[in-house]
Enzyme design. Sequence first.
Site, PDB file in Angstrom:
ATOM      1  N   ARG A  24       0.788  -1.233   0.000  1.00 56.75           N
ATOM      2  CA  ARG A  24       0.000   0.000   0.000  1.00 56.75           C
ATOM      3  C   ARG A  24       0.822   1.287   0.000  1.00 56.75           C
ATOM      4  O   ARG A  24       1.890   1.336   0.620  1.00 56.75           O
ATOM      5  CB  ARG A  24      -0.923   0.015   1.223  1.00 56.75           C
ATOM      6  CG  ARG A  24      -2.006  -1.028   1.135  1.00 56.75           C
ATOM      7  CD  ARG A  24      -2.842  -1.126   2.402  1.00 56.75           C
ATOM      8  NE  ARG A  24      -3.911  -2.109   2.220  1.00 56.75           N
ATOM      9  CZ  ARG A  24      -3.708  -3.447   2.310  1.00 56.75           C
ATOM     10  NH1 ARG A  24      -2.534  -3.924   2.609  1.00 56.75           N
ATOM     11  NH2 ARG A  24      -4.719  -4.276   2.094  1.00 56.75           N
ATOM     12  N   HIS A  54      -0.755  -2.583  -4.559  1.00 56.56           N
ATOM     13  CA  HIS A  54      -0.172  -3.470  -5.577  1.00 56.56           C
ATOM     14  C   HIS A  54      -0.152  -2.888  -6.991  1.00 56.56           C
ATOM     15  O   HIS A  54      -0.466  -3.578  -7.965  1.00 56.56           O
ATOM     16  CB  HIS A  54      -0.932  -4.805  -5.588  1.00 56.56           C
ATOM     17  CG  HIS A  54      -0.795  -5.606  -4.323  1.00 56.56           C
ATOM     18  ND1 HIS A  54       0.277  -5.490  -3.478  1.00 56.56           N
ATOM     19  CD2 HIS A  54      -1.613  -6.562  -3.775  1.00 56.56           C
ATOM     20  CE1 HIS A  54       0.119  -6.333  -2.457  1.00 56.56           C
ATOM     21  NE2 HIS A  54      -1.003  -6.978  -2.601  1.00 56.56           N
ATOM     22  N   HIS A  91       3.295 -12.669  -5.605  1.00 52.80           N
ATOM     23  CA  HIS A  91       2.165 -12.839  -4.687  1.00 52.80           C
ATOM     24  C   HIS A  91       1.607 -14.269  -4.709  1.00 52.80           C
ATOM     25  O   HIS A  91       0.397 -14.461  -4.792  1.00 52.80           O
ATOM     26  CB  HIS A  91       1.081 -11.826  -5.046  1.00 52.80           C
ATOM     27  CG  HIS A  91       0.204 -11.415  -3.907  1.00 52.80           C
ATOM     28  ND1 HIS A  91      -0.455 -12.325  -3.118  1.00 52.80           N
ATOM     29  CD2 HIS A  91      -0.109 -10.195  -3.421  1.00 52.80           C
ATOM     30  CE1 HIS A  91      -1.158 -11.660  -2.205  1.00 52.80           C
ATOM     31  NE2 HIS A  91      -0.958 -10.365  -2.364  1.00 52.80           N
ATOM     32  N   ASP A 133      -1.621  -9.862   8.416  1.00 51.87           N
ATOM     33  CA  ASP A 133      -1.531  -9.100   7.175  1.00 51.87           C
ATOM     34  C   ASP A 133      -0.608  -7.918   7.442  1.00 51.87           C
ATOM     35  O   ASP A 133      -1.010  -6.765   7.371  1.00 51.87           O
ATOM     36  CB  ASP A 133      -2.928  -8.639   6.722  1.00 51.87           C
ATOM     37  CG  ASP A 133      -2.917  -8.126   5.296  1.00 51.87           C
ATOM     38  OD1 ASP A 133      -1.834  -8.017   4.701  1.00 51.87           O
ATOM     39  OD2 ASP A 133      -4.011  -7.827   4.760  1.00 51.87           O
ATOM     40  N   GLU A 154       5.384 -12.375   0.927  1.00 45.45           N
ATOM     41  CA  GLU A 154       5.770 -11.447  -0.131  1.00 45.45           C
ATOM     42  C   GLU A 154       7.019 -10.686   0.300  1.00 45.45           C
ATOM     43  O   GLU A 154       6.972  -9.898   1.235  1.00 45.45           O
ATOM     44  CB  GLU A 154       4.623 -10.479  -0.403  1.00 45.45           C
ATOM     45  CG  GLU A 154       3.329 -11.156  -0.807  1.00 45.45           C
ATOM     46  CD  GLU A 154       2.099 -10.392  -0.334  1.00 45.45           C
ATOM     47  OE1 GLU A 154       1.951  -9.219  -0.700  1.00 45.45           O
ATOM     48  OE2 GLU A 154       1.293 -10.960   0.415  1.00 45.45           O
TER      49      GLU A 154
HETATM   50  C1  BGC Z   1      -2.114  -7.459   1.288  1.00 46.87           C
HETATM   51  C2  BGC Z   1      -3.510  -7.849   1.705  1.00 46.87           C
HETATM   52  C3  BGC Z   1      -4.310  -8.074   0.457  1.00 46.87           C
HETATM   53  C4  BGC Z   1      -3.652  -9.194  -0.307  1.00 46.87           C
HETATM   54  C5  BGC Z   1      -4.378  -9.549  -1.567  1.00 46.87           C
HETATM   55  C6  BGC Z   1      -1.533  -8.590   0.517  1.00 46.87           C
HETATM   56  O1  BGC Z   1      -0.253  -8.246   0.088  1.00 46.87           O
HETATM   57  O2  BGC Z   1      -1.325  -7.110   2.384  1.00 46.87           O
HETATM   58  O3  BGC Z   1      -4.103  -6.848   2.508  1.00 46.87           O
HETATM   59  O4  BGC Z   1      -5.630  -8.402   0.741  1.00 46.87           O
HETATM   60  O5  BGC Z   1      -2.337  -8.811  -0.620  1.00 46.87           O
HETATM   61  O6  BGC Z   1      -4.668  -8.467  -2.312  1.00 46.87           O
END
Ligand code: BGC
Length: 353
Positions: A81, A106, A180, A252, A318
């Site tokens: 983010r 992302h 991811h 998360d 990640e």
């Molecule tokens: C984020 C999550 C998100 C997920 C899928 C992760 O990298 O931290 O908050 O929901 O990706 O989009």
Amino acid sequence: MTITKTAFGQTPDGQTADLYTLTNGNGMKVQITNYGGIITSIVVPDKNGKFEDVALGYDNLADYIKNSPYFGALIGRYGNRIAGGKFTLDGKEYKLFINNDPNSLHGGKKGFDKVLWKAEPVEGADVVGLKLTYLSKDMEEGYPGNLNATVWYFLTRDNELQIKYEATTDKPTVVNLTNHSYFNLAGAGNGDVLDHVMMLNADRFLPVDKTLIPTGELRPVKGTPFDFTTPTPIGKNIKADDEQVKFGNGWDHAWVLNKPKAGELTLAARVVEPTSGRMLEMYTTEPAVQFYSGNFLDGTTVGKGGKPYKFRYAFCLEAEHYPDSPNQPKFPSTVLRPGETYRQTTVYKFSTK
Ligand code: BGC
């Protein structure tokens, strides 16, 4: 070691995406499409030699295009983010697409996970691989500079999946690339991951606000539910009465990796699924790992072989720089300038225990 290619489907603008299958002498098999650089499957043995696909994903390209929570995809130009979908670089403000209200997540609306990469098979003495390249144009998704990105996926003889990233730019910009993949070491779709036992080589994590933006603090994990410094079931503290756990609806967050020297390739995580004995070790040059426990999966996503992916049916590790670094001057910098080369290496090593 072999690499083969088949057609995977058509993108909405009529281009053909291919599916590459990499195999090594142990029967490990990895499939990658050049649409989004997505790893669509990773087939590895358990302790009795039984093979399963441990990566979540879809059987066909149309499903990836329709709706995917970034299954297996390359993420860019900025993984995770950026607060408020904006940042200032060299005195100039840049605005990004807000796709995770109130933030940009992302890479925005059409990130590196939704573009067609140029693909070229590569073969070495001990590896078989795929080289992917993509030119992200100046101001694409609001990011300045023409960014030339290259990603290599390598499958080795000893069941490692290595990912190498490089990027250069013609104007100052920010870069934070990652992959991811969603893993379930019991096999994709075969239950939740709460019994997987995980170690994270991290003494600190980044607390977040309600919108999952880091507050700027690097908080010791000791004495908190975030302590994975010794092997701990993923589910053990996932319901802890803790503000940070609640903000993430589970895990998360970014963990700050213990690293004697910045940029060194070191062990970040080790995850074991006790029944199958499958083990995943992750090594990275990056300073952090976003550990996400599939808290947004809800069973409405039906994956490969018609299996629904339910709540916490996977985990993601990640490798990345800290979320929101462009707005947080105290975090390690994600700025890339002309003449410099962005580099990161991450290795997912599969074995059994
Ligand atoms: C984020 C999550 C998100 C997920 C899928 C992760 O990298 O931290 O908050 O929901 O990706 O989009």
